[in-house]
Design an enzyme around this catalytic site. Structure first.
Site, PDB file in Angstrom:
ATOM      1  N   CYS A  47       0.885  -1.173   0.000  1.00 32.47           N
ATOM      2  CA  CYS A  47       0.000   0.000   0.000  1.00 32.47           C
ATOM      3  C   CYS A  47       0.919   1.218   0.000  1.00 32.47           C
ATOM      4  CB  CYS A  47      -0.870  -0.033   1.260  1.00 32.47           C
ATOM      5  SG  CYS A  47      -1.754   1.505   1.588  1.00 32.47           S
ATOM      6  N   HIS A  48       0.417   2.335  -0.489  1.00 34.32           N
ATOM      7  CA  HIS A  48       1.277   3.524  -0.532  1.00 34.32           C
ATOM      8  C   HIS A  48       1.710   3.987   0.851  1.00 34.32           C
ATOM      9  CE1 HIS A  48       0.281   3.586  -4.762  1.00 34.32           C
ATOM     10  NE2 HIS A  48       1.427   4.226  -4.867  1.00 34.32           N
ATOM     11  N   THR A  49       0.981   3.586   1.874  1.00 32.76           N
ATOM     12  CA  THR A  49       1.386   3.977   3.229  1.00 32.76           C
ATOM     13  C   THR A  49       2.676   3.252   3.641  1.00 32.76           C
ATOM     14  OG1 THR A  49      -0.939   4.362   3.685  1.00 32.76           O
ATOM     15  CG2 THR A  49       0.522   4.288   5.589  1.00 32.76           C
ATOM     16  N   HIS A  69       0.963  -4.125   5.695  1.00 25.76           N
ATOM     17  CA  HIS A  69      -0.292  -4.112   6.468  1.00 25.76           C
ATOM     18  C   HIS A  69      -1.507  -4.494   5.619  1.00 25.76           C
ATOM     19  CE1 HIS A  69      -0.142  -0.145   4.618  1.00 25.76           C
ATOM     20  NE2 HIS A  69      -1.454  -0.095   4.742  1.00 25.76           N
ATOM     21  N   GLU A  70      -1.280  -5.095   4.427  1.00 28.44           N
ATOM     22  CA  GLU A  70      -2.421  -5.484   3.580  1.00 28.44           C
ATOM     23  C   GLU A  70      -2.195  -6.957   3.237  1.00 28.44           C
ATOM     24  OE1 GLU A  70      -4.130  -2.231   0.746  1.00 28.44           O
ATOM     25  OE2 GLU A  70      -3.504  -3.833  -0.573  1.00 28.44           O
ATOM     26  N   CYS A  99     -11.340  -3.768  20.065  1.00 22.39           N
ATOM     27  CA  CYS A  99     -11.353  -4.548  21.319  1.00 22.39           C
ATOM     28  C   CYS A  99     -12.765  -4.738  21.851  1.00 22.39           C
ATOM     29  CB  CYS A  99     -10.460  -3.881  22.364  1.00 22.39           C
ATOM     30  SG  CYS A  99     -11.203  -2.443  23.178  1.00 22.39           S
ATOM     31  N   CYS A 102     -13.173  -0.690  24.875  1.00 23.31           N
ATOM     32  CA  CYS A 102     -12.643   0.629  25.225  1.00 23.31           C
ATOM     33  C   CYS A 102     -13.677   1.716  24.928  1.00 23.31           C
ATOM     34  CB  CYS A 102     -11.331   0.904  24.475  1.00 23.31           C
ATOM     35  SG  CYS A 102     -11.557   1.316  22.734  1.00 23.31           S
ATOM     36  N   CYS A 105     -14.397   2.000  21.171  1.00 21.35           N
ATOM     37  CA  CYS A 105     -15.198   0.898  20.621  1.00 21.35           C
ATOM     38  C   CYS A 105     -16.647   0.973  21.093  1.00 21.35           C
ATOM     39  CB  CYS A 105     -14.594  -0.445  21.009  1.00 21.35           C
ATOM     40  SG  CYS A 105     -13.098  -0.843  20.089  1.00 21.35           S
ATOM     41  N   CYS A 113      -9.871   2.270  17.734  1.00 23.11           N
ATOM     42  CA  CYS A 113      -9.887   1.577  19.028  1.00 23.11           C
ATOM     43  C   CYS A 113      -8.703   2.097  19.837  1.00 23.11           C
ATOM     44  CB  CYS A 113      -9.755   0.072  18.796  1.00 23.11           C
ATOM     45  SG  CYS A 113      -9.391  -0.895  20.279  1.00 23.11           S
ATOM     46  N   ARG A 117      -3.339   1.093  20.504  1.00 15.77           N
ATOM     47  CA  ARG A 117      -2.809   2.020  19.492  1.00 15.77           C
ATOM     48  C   ARG A 117      -1.455   2.609  19.881  1.00 15.77           C
ATOM     49  NH1 ARG A 117      -0.528   4.401  16.428  1.00 15.77           N
ATOM     50  NH2 ARG A 117      -1.158   5.743  14.702  1.00 15.77           N
ATOM     51  N   CYS A 177      -6.732  -3.202   3.619  1.00 16.32           N
ATOM     52  CA  CYS A 177      -6.547  -1.739   3.650  1.00 16.32           C
ATOM     53  C   CYS A 177      -7.250  -0.975   2.523  1.00 16.32           C
ATOM     54  CB  CYS A 177      -5.063  -1.356   3.694  1.00 16.32           C
ATOM     55  SG  CYS A 177      -4.855   0.424   3.914  1.00 16.32           S
ATOM     56  N   ARG A 372      -2.372  -2.627  -7.283  1.00 17.68           N
ATOM     57  CA  ARG A 372      -1.814  -3.381  -6.178  1.00 17.68           C
ATOM     58  C   ARG A 372      -0.941  -4.519  -6.714  1.00 17.68           C
ATOM     59  NH1 ARG A 372      -2.585   0.452  -3.212  1.00 17.68           N
ATOM     60  NH2 ARG A 372      -3.647   0.341  -1.190  1.00 17.68           N
TER      61      ARG A 372
HETATM   62  N1  LIG Z   1      -7.022   6.977   5.441  1.00 19.79           N
HETATM   63  C1  LIG Z   1      -6.769   5.701   5.268  1.00 19.79           C
HETATM   64  O1  LIG Z   1      -7.242   4.847   6.035  1.00 19.79           O
HETATM   65  C2  LIG Z   1      -5.921   5.260   4.125  1.00 19.79           C
HETATM   66  C3  LIG Z   1      -5.874   3.900   3.758  1.00 19.79           C
HETATM   67  C4  LIG Z   1      -5.136   3.526   2.635  1.00 19.79           C
HETATM   68  C5  LIG Z   1      -4.417   4.461   1.933  1.00 19.79           C
HETATM   69  N2  LIG Z   1      -4.457   5.759   2.343  1.00 19.79           N
HETATM   70  C6  LIG Z   1      -3.748   6.799   1.599  1.00 19.79           C
HETATM   71  O2  LIG Z   1      -4.556   7.110   0.469  1.00 19.79           O
HETATM   72  C7  LIG Z   1      -3.739   7.676  -0.552  1.00 19.79           C
HETATM   73  C8  LIG Z   1      -4.045   7.018  -1.886  1.00 19.79           C
HETATM   74  O3  LIG Z   1      -3.635   5.677  -1.886  1.00 19.79           O
HETATM   75  P1  LIG Z   1      -3.556   4.870  -3.263  1.00 19.79           P
HETATM   76  O4  LIG Z   1      -3.018   3.527  -2.935  1.00 19.79           O
HETATM   77  O5  LIG Z   1      -4.845   4.961  -3.999  1.00 19.79           O
HETATM   78  O6  LIG Z   1      -2.452   5.755  -4.009  1.00 19.79           O
HETATM   79  P2  LIG Z   1      -2.019   5.906  -5.550  1.00 19.79           P
HETATM   80  O7  LIG Z   1      -0.684   6.551  -5.536  1.00 19.79           O
HETATM   81  O8  LIG Z   1      -2.186   4.608  -6.250  1.00 19.79           O
HETATM   82  O9  LIG Z   1      -3.078   6.910  -6.167  1.00 19.79           O
HETATM   83  C9  LIG Z   1      -2.931   8.280  -6.127  1.00 19.79           C
HETATM   84  C10 LIG Z   1      -3.405   8.861  -7.453  1.00 19.79           C
HETATM   85  O10 LIG Z   1      -3.360  10.293  -7.320  1.00 19.79           O
HETATM   86  C11 LIG Z   1      -2.867  10.833  -8.539  1.00 19.79           C
HETATM   87  N3  LIG Z   1      -2.304  12.151  -8.215  1.00 19.79           N
HETATM   88  C12 LIG Z   1      -1.104  12.441  -7.658  1.00 19.79           C
HETATM   89  N4  LIG Z   1      -0.981  13.766  -7.472  1.00 19.79           N
HETATM   90  C13 LIG Z   1      -2.124  14.330  -7.922  1.00 19.79           C
HETATM   91  C14 LIG Z   1      -2.603  15.676  -7.987  1.00 19.79           C
HETATM   92  N5  LIG Z   1      -1.866  16.691  -7.553  1.00 19.79           N
HETATM   93  N6  LIG Z   1      -3.846  15.880  -8.499  1.00 19.79           N
HETATM   94  C15 LIG Z   1      -4.598  14.852  -8.951  1.00 19.79           C
HETATM   95  N7  LIG Z   1      -4.189  13.557  -8.928  1.00 19.79           N
HETATM   96  C16 LIG Z   1      -2.972  13.310  -8.404  1.00 19.79           C
HETATM   97  C17 LIG Z   1      -1.877   9.813  -9.050  1.00 19.79           C
HETATM   98  O11 LIG Z   1      -1.688   9.933 -10.463  1.00 19.79           O
HETATM   99  C18 LIG Z   1      -2.561   8.500  -8.663  1.00 19.79           C
HETATM  100  O12 LIG Z   1      -3.402   8.043  -9.702  1.00 19.79           O
HETATM  101  C19 LIG Z   1      -2.299   7.534  -0.057  1.00 19.79           C
HETATM  102  O13 LIG Z   1      -1.928   8.760   0.550  1.00 19.79           O
HETATM  103  C20 LIG Z   1      -2.409   6.452   1.007  1.00 19.79           C
HETATM  104  O14 LIG Z   1      -1.349   6.550   1.942  1.00 19.79           O
HETATM  105  C21 LIG Z   1      -5.199   6.171   3.398  1.00 19.79           C
HETATM  106  N1  LIG Z   2       1.645   7.386  11.166  1.00 20.52           N
HETATM  107  C1  LIG Z   2       1.072   8.421  10.350  1.00 20.52           C
HETATM  108  C2  LIG Z   2      -0.412   8.240  10.199  1.00 20.52           C
HETATM  109  C3  LIG Z   2      -0.718   7.446   9.030  1.00 20.52           C
HETATM  110  C4  LIG Z   2      -2.210   7.309   8.878  1.00 20.52           C
HETATM  111  O1  LIG Z   2      -2.958   8.279   8.854  1.00 20.52           O
HETATM  112  N2  LIG Z   2      -2.643   6.090   8.753  1.00 20.52           N
HETATM  113  C5  LIG Z   2      -4.008   5.789   8.423  1.00 20.52           C
HETATM  114  C6  LIG Z   2      -4.003   4.499   7.713  1.00 20.52           C
HETATM  115  S1  LIG Z   2      -3.147   4.521   6.213  1.00 20.52           S
HETATM  116  C7  LIG Z   2      -3.328   2.956   5.694  1.00 20.52           C
HETATM  117  O2  LIG Z   2      -2.761   2.826   4.495  1.00 20.52           O
HETATM  118  C8  LIG Z   2      -4.864   5.566   9.646  1.00 20.52           C
HETATM  119  O3  LIG Z   2      -5.817   4.828   9.596  1.00 20.52           O
HETATM  120  N3  LIG Z   2      -4.592   6.176  10.715  1.00 20.52           N
HETATM  121  C9  LIG Z   2      -5.282   5.969  11.955  1.00 20.52           C
HETATM  122  C10 LIG Z   2      -4.331   5.445  12.984  1.00 20.52           C
HETATM  123  O4  LIG Z   2      -3.165   5.246  12.623  1.00 20.52           O
HETATM  124  O5  LIG Z   2      -4.743   5.241  14.120  1.00 20.52           O
HETATM  125  C11 LIG Z   2       1.322   9.776  10.929  1.00 20.52           C
HETATM  126  O6  LIG Z   2       1.621   9.857  12.133  1.00 20.52           O
HETATM  127  O7  LIG Z   2       1.187  10.733  10.157  1.00 20.52           O
HETATM  128 ZN   LIG Z   3      -2.739   0.978   3.553  1.00 18.04          ZN
HETATM  129 ZN   LIG Z   4     -11.316  -0.700  21.575  1.00 12.95          ZN
END
Ligand SMILES: NC(=O)c1ccc[n+]([C@@H]2O[C@H](COP(=O)([O-])OP(=O)(O)OC[C@H]3O[C@@H](n4cnc5c(N)ncnc54)[C@H](O)[C@@H]3O)[C@@H](O)[C@H]2O)c1
Ligand SMILES: N[C@@H](CCC(=O)N[C@@H](CSCO)C(=O)NCC(=O)O)C(=O)O
Ligand SMILES: [Zn+2]
Ligand SMILES: [Zn+2]
Length: 379
Positions: A47-49, A69-70, A99, A102, A105, A113, A117, A177, A372
């Protein structure tokens, strides 16, 4: 040979330092302690994270660590007091715990949760604040409580989702994820209604899953925004109905979207992790009711800004982790939805590689056509 209660030596990809290739090492994985589960990881996607933390941009990033994590796998052994899973169960390790006891939850308001964490953020196990991984006696940090770039990992029992053993692990690993995150951003965080006009910034896995979710929710228009125009063709198959490339315009992209939609969209989703785009995503929302959901993870030190007037005039800015899904309860439900063909998963797997080629999969993730890449952990 029975491995229960024994230290297992297996292969894991260790990130010794930020931005340096991962090294496949012989890693010692200690047996699970009370409330812990040792899982044989069979398939793990990137994953990109993972890349974000590996690159050194994560304020919580600790090195040396085992990222990942995936994933999906099979329980090898369980520690004392673990009752919900047993050896042989098929599972998805989850980076968010559930859990059920908490304050978080029990609130009914969040999927976050509070139980473990702090420990997972510190790269250790909750019970004794130590790592279960070591290389020649040197402890290696856990990552996100999952560390799935290892053939065996130790995970807290509150972070394990038991899933249908008939589901193909090489596919459902994605339900750890990216795919749930996009679907849940639409269904749980925004609660998109039929007829809504939606804008999705970023058409990677998360953005495409958001589009799939918006289509299922009955959105009338799904506007995909990406700086790579090649993304549109594939995005159509996930529900995107229109495409805008910000590079084709002089004016700010929020202005373009507002003009296209008679005043703005009902819902927007930032699926990139770029704070300037987060602002645009908020500001392209309709006055009075438009809601923007931040999904992308921005690097350390970055902050969002807008004129408070944007919120005073009724726009709502929010964010989501794992799409708001409760992991232990709802990941098995998502697996069932996949088995009934109600959600896509196979379509996001664009590449597969043996574990030994994990560094190539990091490179692949930067290629436009890769969504992916699934690693076969025992190939
Ligand atoms: N919040 C969460 O729980 C959670 C979970 C998973 C992933 N994420 C995050 O979500 C984001 C996306 O993940 P992904 O796997 O789909 O990533 P990805 O890199 O596959 O997709 C990002 C897309 O954005 C486009 N892009 C880049 N810059 C841009 C801009 N300025 N304007 C428009 N488009 C642009 C890219 O061309 C690409 O298609 C990442 O930051 C990842 O860390 C968050
Ligand atoms: N450690 C980072 C935070 C990263 C973050 O926001 N993680 C997301 C999941 S990304 C999955 O690909 C998230 O769910 N966060 C909630 C949590 O971590 O509890 C930072 O500190 O910036
Ligand atoms: Zn992820
Ligand atoms: Zn909990």
């Amino acid at each position: 040979m029975a491995t229960q209660g024994q230290v297992i030596t297996c292969k894991a990809a260790v990130a010794w330092e930020p931005n340096k290739p991962l090294v496949i090492e012989d890693v010692q994985v200690a047996p699970p302690q009370a409330g812990e589960v040792r899982v044989k990881i069979l398939f793990s996607a990137l994953c990109h994270t993972d890349i974000y933390t590996w690159s050194g941009q994560d304020p919580e990033g600790l090195f040396p660590c085992i990222l990942g994590h995936e994933a999906a796998g099979i329980v090898e052994s369980v520690g004392e007091g673990v009752i919900e899973v047993q050896p042989g169960d098929h599972v998805i390790p989850c980076y968010l715990a559930e859990c059920r006891e908490c304050k978080f939850c029990k609130s009914g308001k969040t999927n976050l949760c509070g139980k473990i964490r702090e420990a997972t953020g510190a790269g250790v196990m909750f019970g004794d604040r130590k790592s279960r991984f070591s290389v020649n006696g040197k402890p290696i940090y856990h990552f996100m409580g999952t560390s799935t770039f290892s053939q065996y990992s130790v995970v807290h029992d509150v972070s394990i989702a038991k899933v249908d053993p008939k589901a193909p692990l090489e596919k459902i690993c994605l339900l750890g994820c990216g795919v749930p995150t996009g679907l849940g951003a639409v269904w749980n965080a925004a609660k998109v209604e039929p007829g809504s006009v939606v804008a999705i910034f970023g058409l990677g896995t998360v953005g495409l899953a958001a589009s799939e979710g918006a289509k299922a929710a009955g959105a009338s228009r799904i506007i995909g925004i990406d700086i790579d125009s090649k993304k549109y063709e594939r995005a159509k198959t996930f529900g995107v109905t229109e495409f805008v490339n910000p590079k084709d315009y002089e004016k700010p992209i929020q202005q373009v979207i507002i003009e296209l939609t008679d005043g703005g969209v009902d819902y927007s989703f930032e699926c990139i992790g770029n704070v300037s785009v987060m602002r645009a995503a908020l500001e392209c929302c309709h006055k009075g009711w438009g809601t923007s959901v931040i999904v992308g993870v921005a690097p350390a030190g970055k902050e969002i800004s807008t004129r408070p007037f944007q919120l005073v005039t009724g726009r709502v800015w929010k964010g989501t982790a794992f799409g708001g899904f409760k992991t232990r309860t709802q990941v098995p439900w998502l697996v069932e939805k996949y088995m009934k063909k109600e959600i896509k998963v196979d379509e996001y797997v664009t590449h597969s590689l043996p574990f030994g080629e994990i560094n190539n999969s990091f490179d692949l993730m930067h290629e436009g056509n890769c969504l992916r890449c699934v690693l076969d952990m025992h190939a």
